[in-house]
Design a protein around this motif. Structure first.
Motif, PDB file in Angstrom:
ATOM      1  N   GLN A 218     -15.132   7.426  15.714  1.00 25.67           N
ATOM      2  CA  GLN A 218     -15.574   8.477  16.639  1.00 25.67           C
ATOM      3  C   GLN A 218     -16.552   7.924  17.674  1.00 25.67           C
ATOM      4  O   GLN A 218     -17.595   8.518  17.958  1.00 25.67           O
ATOM      5  CB  GLN A 218     -16.199   9.645  15.864  1.00 25.67           C
ATOM      6  CG  GLN A 218     -15.207  10.334  14.937  1.00 25.67           C
ATOM      7  CD  GLN A 218     -15.785  11.571  14.272  1.00 25.67           C
ATOM      8  OE1 GLN A 218     -16.987  11.652  14.006  1.00 25.67           O
ATOM      9  NE2 GLN A 218     -14.927  12.535  13.986  1.00 25.67           N
ATOM     10  N   ARG A 219     -16.194   6.772  18.208  1.00 24.65           N
ATOM     11  CA  ARG A 219     -16.946   6.175  19.309  1.00 24.65           C
ATOM     12  C   ARG A 219     -16.026   6.028  20.510  1.00 24.65           C
ATOM     13  O   ARG A 219     -14.812   6.124  20.383  1.00 24.65           O
ATOM     14  CB  ARG A 219     -17.482   4.787  18.921  1.00 24.65           C
ATOM     15  CG  ARG A 219     -18.593   4.796  17.888  1.00 24.65           C
ATOM     16  CD  ARG A 219     -19.022   3.364  17.566  1.00 24.65           C
ATOM     17  NE  ARG A 219     -18.010   2.649  16.785  1.00 24.65           N
ATOM     18  CZ  ARG A 219     -18.054   1.338  16.537  1.00 24.65           C
ATOM     19  NH1 ARG A 219     -19.038   0.591  17.037  1.00 24.65           N
ATOM     20  NH2 ARG A 219     -17.106   0.768  15.797  1.00 24.65           N
ATOM     21  N   SER A 220     -16.610   5.773  21.665  1.00 29.74           N
ATOM     22  CA  SER A 220     -15.784   5.449  22.820  1.00 29.74           C
ATOM     23  C   SER A 220     -15.288   4.018  22.679  1.00 29.74           C
ATOM     24  O   SER A 220     -15.897   3.196  21.979  1.00 29.74           O
ATOM     25  CB  SER A 220     -16.577   5.601  24.120  1.00 29.74           C
ATOM     26  OG  SER A 220     -17.504   4.537  24.263  1.00 29.74           O
ATOM     27  N   ILE A 221     -14.196   3.701  23.361  1.00 25.12           N
ATOM     28  CA  ILE A 221     -13.659   2.347  23.294  1.00 25.12           C
ATOM     29  C   ILE A 221     -14.654   1.345  23.892  1.00 25.12           C
ATOM     30  O   ILE A 221     -14.745   0.196  23.453  1.00 25.12           O
ATOM     31  CB  ILE A 221     -12.289   2.291  23.997  1.00 25.12           C
ATOM     32  CG1 ILE A 221     -11.564   0.977  23.690  1.00 25.12           C
ATOM     33  CG2 ILE A 221     -12.410   2.533  25.486  1.00 25.12           C
ATOM     34  CD1 ILE A 221     -10.127   0.964  24.164  1.00 25.12           C
ATOM     35  N   TYR A 222     -15.450   1.805  24.869  1.00 21.75           N
ATOM     36  CA  TYR A 222     -16.484   0.935  25.445  1.00 21.75           C
ATOM     37  C   TYR A 222     -17.584   0.653  24.433  1.00 21.75           C
ATOM     38  O   TYR A 222     -18.093  -0.463  24.334  1.00 21.75           O
ATOM     39  CB  TYR A 222     -17.082   1.586  26.698  1.00 21.75           C
ATOM     40  CG  TYR A 222     -16.139   1.581  27.881  1.00 21.75           C
ATOM     41  CD1 TYR A 222     -16.071   0.487  28.738  1.00 21.75           C
ATOM     42  CD2 TYR A 222     -15.303   2.659  28.135  1.00 21.75           C
ATOM     43  CE1 TYR A 222     -15.204   0.471  29.825  1.00 21.75           C
ATOM     44  CE2 TYR A 222     -14.428   2.655  29.209  1.00 21.75           C
ATOM     45  CZ  TYR A 222     -14.380   1.560  30.052  1.00 21.75           C
ATOM     46  OH  TYR A 222     -13.513   1.540  31.111  1.00 21.75           O
ATOM     47  N   ARG A 223     -17.934   1.683  23.660  1.00 17.89           N
ATOM     48  CA  ARG A 223     -18.984   1.504  22.659  1.00 17.89           C
ATOM     49  C   ARG A 223     -18.538   0.528  21.577  1.00 17.89           C
ATOM     50  O   ARG A 223     -19.326  -0.300  21.091  1.00 17.89           O
ATOM     51  CB  ARG A 223     -19.305   2.865  22.028  1.00 17.89           C
ATOM     52  CG  ARG A 223     -20.548   2.932  21.168  1.00 17.89           C
ATOM     53  CD  ARG A 223     -21.808   2.823  21.999  1.00 17.89           C
ATOM     54  NE  ARG A 223     -22.298   1.452  22.066  1.00 17.89           N
ATOM     55  CZ  ARG A 223     -23.152   1.013  22.963  1.00 17.89           C
ATOM     56  NH1 ARG A 223     -23.606   1.817  23.902  1.00 17.89           N
ATOM     57  NH2 ARG A 223     -23.555  -0.233  22.962  1.00 17.89           N
ATOM     58  N   VAL A 224     -17.260   0.624  21.179  1.00 16.75           N
ATOM     59  CA  VAL A 224     -16.729  -0.300  20.173  1.00 16.75           C
ATOM     60  C   VAL A 224     -16.860  -1.740  20.649  1.00 16.75           C
ATOM     61  O   VAL A 224     -17.313  -2.623  19.913  1.00 16.75           O
ATOM     62  CB  VAL A 224     -15.247   0.023  19.869  1.00 16.75           C
ATOM     63  CG1 VAL A 224     -14.641  -1.048  18.965  1.00 16.75           C
ATOM     64  CG2 VAL A 224     -15.126   1.391  19.206  1.00 16.75           C
ATOM     65  N   LYS A 225     -16.478  -1.989  21.890  1.00 16.43           N
ATOM     66  CA  LYS A 225     -16.534  -3.347  22.437  1.00 16.43           C
ATOM     67  C   LYS A 225     -17.970  -3.836  22.577  1.00 16.43           C
ATOM     68  O   LYS A 225     -18.307  -4.950  22.153  1.00 16.43           O
ATOM     69  CB  LYS A 225     -15.833  -3.367  23.797  1.00 16.43           C
ATOM     70  CG  LYS A 225     -15.846  -4.719  24.508  1.00 16.43           C
ATOM     71  CD  LYS A 225     -14.788  -5.651  23.997  1.00 16.43           C
ATOM     72  CE  LYS A 225     -14.732  -6.933  24.805  1.00 16.43           C
ATOM     73  NZ  LYS A 225     -13.560  -7.752  24.519  1.00 16.43           N
ATOM     74  N   HIS A 226     -18.816  -3.030  23.137  1.00 20.05           N
ATOM     75  CA  HIS A 226     -20.180  -3.471  23.423  1.00 20.05           C
ATOM     76  C   HIS A 226     -21.054  -3.531  22.176  1.00 20.05           C
ATOM     77  O   HIS A 226     -22.028  -4.291  22.134  1.00 20.05           O
ATOM     78  CB  HIS A 226     -20.810  -2.559  24.472  1.00 20.05           C
ATOM     79  CG  HIS A 226     -20.090  -2.607  25.792  1.00 20.05           C
ATOM     80  ND1 HIS A 226     -20.066  -1.551  26.692  1.00 20.05           N
ATOM     81  CD2 HIS A 226     -19.335  -3.592  26.362  1.00 20.05           C
ATOM     82  CE1 HIS A 226     -19.346  -1.896  27.749  1.00 20.05           C
ATOM     83  NE2 HIS A 226     -18.882  -3.119  27.567  1.00 20.05           N
ATOM     84  N   ASP A 227     -20.689  -2.763  21.150  1.00 25.34           N
ATOM     85  CA  ASP A 227     -21.458  -2.829  19.894  1.00 25.34           C
ATOM     86  C   ASP A 227     -21.318  -4.180  19.208  1.00 25.34           C
ATOM     87  O   ASP A 227     -22.103  -4.520  18.322  1.00 25.34           O
ATOM     88  CB  ASP A 227     -21.014  -1.714  18.932  1.00 25.34           C
ATOM     89  CG  ASP A 227     -21.657  -0.377  19.269  1.00 25.34           C
ATOM     90  OD1 ASP A 227     -22.527  -0.347  20.165  1.00 25.34           O
ATOM     91  OD2 ASP A 227     -21.274   0.639  18.658  1.00 25.34           O
TER      92      ASP A 227
END
Length: 342
Positions: free
Chosen positions: A313-322
């Motif tokens: 339940q994250r944005s795809i950008y958040r997944v990458k940047h995390d």
């Protein structure tokens, strides 16, 4: 016994594209792994054969089908404006750049489930007229027929841009028993008089207040004599008005038409995310096979990022940047470069 040399696999290369944040070149890959060299990575890209059906194999069990689903078609240009001697690169129009650039054309198809506001990439084609003799329109038609007869996808309507709003494609969609919604180019010749007047540009039509709300019946020039469609004047801003046609003759609400057309931007979202998060434009290999394989791997990486985004339940950008969080924690705990005040 002589130990076997390690080889770069598809999984290895996709993992690199997934975790790298800025630089996606093979040189950068080799500099950040002790296991593989630049030549080994290059041999992988030139030796694999990734085809669009691999994307479907990885997504078909994830997709949530609905009888109200949309197929959305569009194309994008993978920017190679500063490249030299890369195969598959050609000058073509880019909507993102609003002009002609050098790049690799990719025609894409996404499936949208409006009930849960989710979408999936289900097919793509590389634009290579010298290699296969096909236009972007023919690639779109091939994917449409594949969705119907090979994938047996459940969907209600096809959404597409003005480029694909041709007589052949619109009639083909009707023959399949499906609905389409697509904007016409402003200079498309139409008739709303029932044949009593000459054809005129669609953007020069007169609209009553009732027609602005409920649409009007027109004939598009070149279509069969008694073939009518409905057109809606959709005002998107003070500087942009779309003239959206549909074969759903019972449709009579411009707000609903605008909402339906809004789902077309899902394919633009896919194009933006692949360019910003997967390095699809970042490879510098010259051979066509390597270019194709890199594009295929980048799309597979987007598929994986999308899966994780939905699961967490994250944005795809958040997944990458995390992915950078562990690095930041480590550097704050034990900096590789110490800060000193002057």
């Amino acid at each position: 016994m002589i130990p076997k040399k390690a080889r770069v696999t598809r999984l290895d290369y996709c993992q690199y594209l997934l975790v790298s944040q800025i630089n996606y070149t093979l040189t950068n890959y080799a500099e950040h792994t002790e296991k593989f060299s630049h030549d080994m990575a290059n041999r992988y890209l030139s030796g694999d054969e990734i085809r669009p059906r691999l994307v479907w194999e990885n997504i078909k069990n994830e997709i949530s089908l609905t009888p109200y689903g949309f197929l959305v078609f569009d194309d994008t240009v993978i920017d190679k404006n500063f490249s030299r001697r890369i195969e598959l690169v050609r000058s073509q129009y880019s909507g993102n750049a609003h002009g002609i650039i050098k790049g690799v054309g990719v025609v894409t198809c996404v499936y949208v489930n409006p009930e849960i506001d989710q979408f999936w990439i289900i097919d793509y084609r590389i634009y290579d007229p010298e290699g296969d003799g096909k236009t972007k329109l023919e690639h779109m038609q091939d994917m449409l027929m594949n969705c119907v007869y090979q994938k047996s996808l459940e969907f209600w309507a096809v959404l597409m841009d003005t480029w694909y709003a041709t007589k052949e494609i619109m009639l083909q969609i009707e023959k399949l028993g499906k609905i389409y919604y697509c904007p016409l180019k402003d200079n498309r010749q139409v008739d709303d008089s029932g044949g009593t007047k000459s054809y005129q540009r669609v953007d020069s039509l007169d609209w009553t207040e009732a027609e602005k709300q409920h649409g009007k019946v027109i004939k598009v020039k070149g279509f069969p004599t008694n073939h009518k469609v409905k057109v809606f004047r959709v005002v998107l801003s003070t500087q942009r008005t779309d003239y959206v046609v549909t074969n759903e003759m019972a449709q009579d609400n411009v707000e609903v038409v605008q909402d339906v057309c809004g789902f077309r931007w899902k394919v633009e979202q896919f194009h933006r995310e692949t360019k910003q998060l997967t390095g699809i434009e970042g490879n510098q290999c010259r051979k066509a096979r390597s270019v194709r394989n890199h594009i295929g791997c980048a799309i597979l990486v987007w598929v994986r990022l999308k899966q994780v985004a939905v699961e967490t339940q994250r944005s795809i950008y958040r997944v990458k940047h995390d992915l950078l969080d562990d690095y930041l924690r480590q550097q704050l705990k034990s900096p590789a470069v110490q800060m000193h005040l002057a």
